[in-house]
Design a protein around this motif. Structure first.
Motif, mmCIF file in Angstrom:
data_model
loop_
_atom_site.group_PDB
_atom_site.id
_atom_site.type_symbol
_atom_site.label_atom_id
_atom_site.label_comp_id
_atom_site.label_asym_id
_atom_site.label_seq_id
_atom_site.Cartn_x
_atom_site.Cartn_y
_atom_site.Cartn_z
ATOM 1 N N ILE A 9 -6.293 13.995 48.058
ATOM 2 C CA ILE A 9 -6.112 15.061 48.335
ATOM 3 C C ILE A 9 -5.135 15.776 47.059
ATOM 4 O O ILE A 9 -4.267 15.438 46.753
ATOM 5 N N LEU A 27 1.103 16.532 55.571
ATOM 6 C CA LEU A 27 0.227 15.497 55.006
ATOM 7 C C LEU A 27 0.372 14.079 55.472
ATOM 8 O O LEU A 27 -0.519 13.367 55.718
ATOM 9 N N TYR A 30 -1.404 14.115 58.762
ATOM 10 C CA TYR A 30 -2.972 13.966 58.488
ATOM 11 C C TYR A 30 -3.114 12.331 57.971
ATOM 12 O O TYR A 30 -3.979 11.895 58.406
ATOM 13 N N ILE A 95 -6.195 21.300 48.412
ATOM 14 C CA ILE A 95 -5.376 22.329 49.751
ATOM 15 C C ILE A 95 -4.244 22.768 48.675
ATOM 16 O O ILE A 95 -3.807 22.200 47.818
ATOM 17 N N PRO A 103 -4.140 20.612 56.671
ATOM 18 C CA PRO A 103 -4.771 19.511 56.200
ATOM 19 C C PRO A 103 -5.681 18.732 57.593
ATOM 20 O O PRO A 103 -6.637 18.036 57.349
ATOM 21 N N LEU A 158 -9.365 25.118 50.930
ATOM 22 C CA LEU A 158 -9.593 23.783 51.694
ATOM 23 C C LEU A 158 -11.008 23.509 51.176
ATOM 24 O O LEU A 158 -12.005 23.832 51.812
#
Length: 239
Positions: A9, A27, A30, A95, A103, A158
């Motif tokens: 990411i 994050l 996630y 992102i 996320p 995203l």
């Protein structure tokens, strides 16, 4: 099948010191619940605040977080391209550091990434100002008329792309608005998926009407020139 995928990411950062603690928290949440092997790559785009120190602190505490830092500010397209270039996993996501998207919604995109080469979010019930919403809507309409990509919200922060496609994109300033169109030029397949949108709760947006409307109009002509000159090929055989 998602457990067999690996995702990086990319998070471009420009003067986002007020958001980075929340970026770390969300994050991590996630990563801990994801069915994919997930890492984070910060790209510090020449921030003049305390962002770099905070990024280094986060990366020193968590093995899943890494960073690269520019020597000066080059802009969002350069930061995204650098993130693509430094990605070593099979998938690369993107992102924004302001977390106006979550996320957690990467999982909505991952559901389609085996079939498609780019999956992008479409922000629903946008929490932006009337001026920003209207200028973005007009800009998306203009881009769509130029690119014929069928995308309703190319600026949605995203996205997930197969890295082999992302790294073949010949980026120029402003091209982050044309990522779906650039995948189509490679013969790839694209899809848009509704995602959630939230208000910016910290920091300051770095984009005005010029960035959202007049700038993208100029970029459309650059895209048409590049499309005319674009080289794409498939190797049939080799020995």
């Amino acid at each position: 099948m998602l457990e067999n995928l690996a995702l990086t990411i990319v998070i471009p950062v420009y003067n986002e010191q007020e958001n980075l603690a929340r970026v770390q928290k969300e994050l991590l949440e996630y990563i801990n619940q994801s069915h994919t092997i997930t890492t984070v790559l910060f790209v510090n785009d020449g921030s003049s605040d305390n962002s770099q120190s905070l990024i280094e602190e986060i990366c020193n505490k968590h093995m899943a977080f890494n960073y690269i830092s520019f020597d000066k500010n080059y802009g969002l397209s350069a930061a995204i391209k650098a993130g693509f270039d430094y990605t070593t996993t099979s998938l690369v996501g993107y992102i924004d550091a302001d977390l106006q998207t979550t996320p957690l919604d990467f999982d909505l995109l991952l559901e389609h990434i085996e079939t498609y080469d780019l999956v992008t979010g479409v922000r629903t019930a946008r929490k932006d100002s009337v001026v920003k919403n209207m200028s973005s809507k007009i800009a998306n309409g203009i881009r769509r008329s130029f690119t014929k990509d069928g995308m309703d919200d190319t600026g949605c922060p995203l996205k997930i792309i197969k890295t082999e496609y992302a790294q073949r994109i010949p980026m120029f300033r402003g091209l982050h608005r044309f990522l779906p169109a650039m995948i189509l030029l490679q013969g790839g397949k694209i899809k848009q998926v509704p995602v959630r949108h939230f208000e910016r709760i910290a920091g300051t947006a770095n984009f005005g009407v010029w960035n959202r409307l007049l700038g993208p109009l100029m970029d459309c002509f650059a895209y048409l020139w590049m499309k005319k000159k674009y080289i794409n090929y498939k190797v049939a055989n080799k020995g």
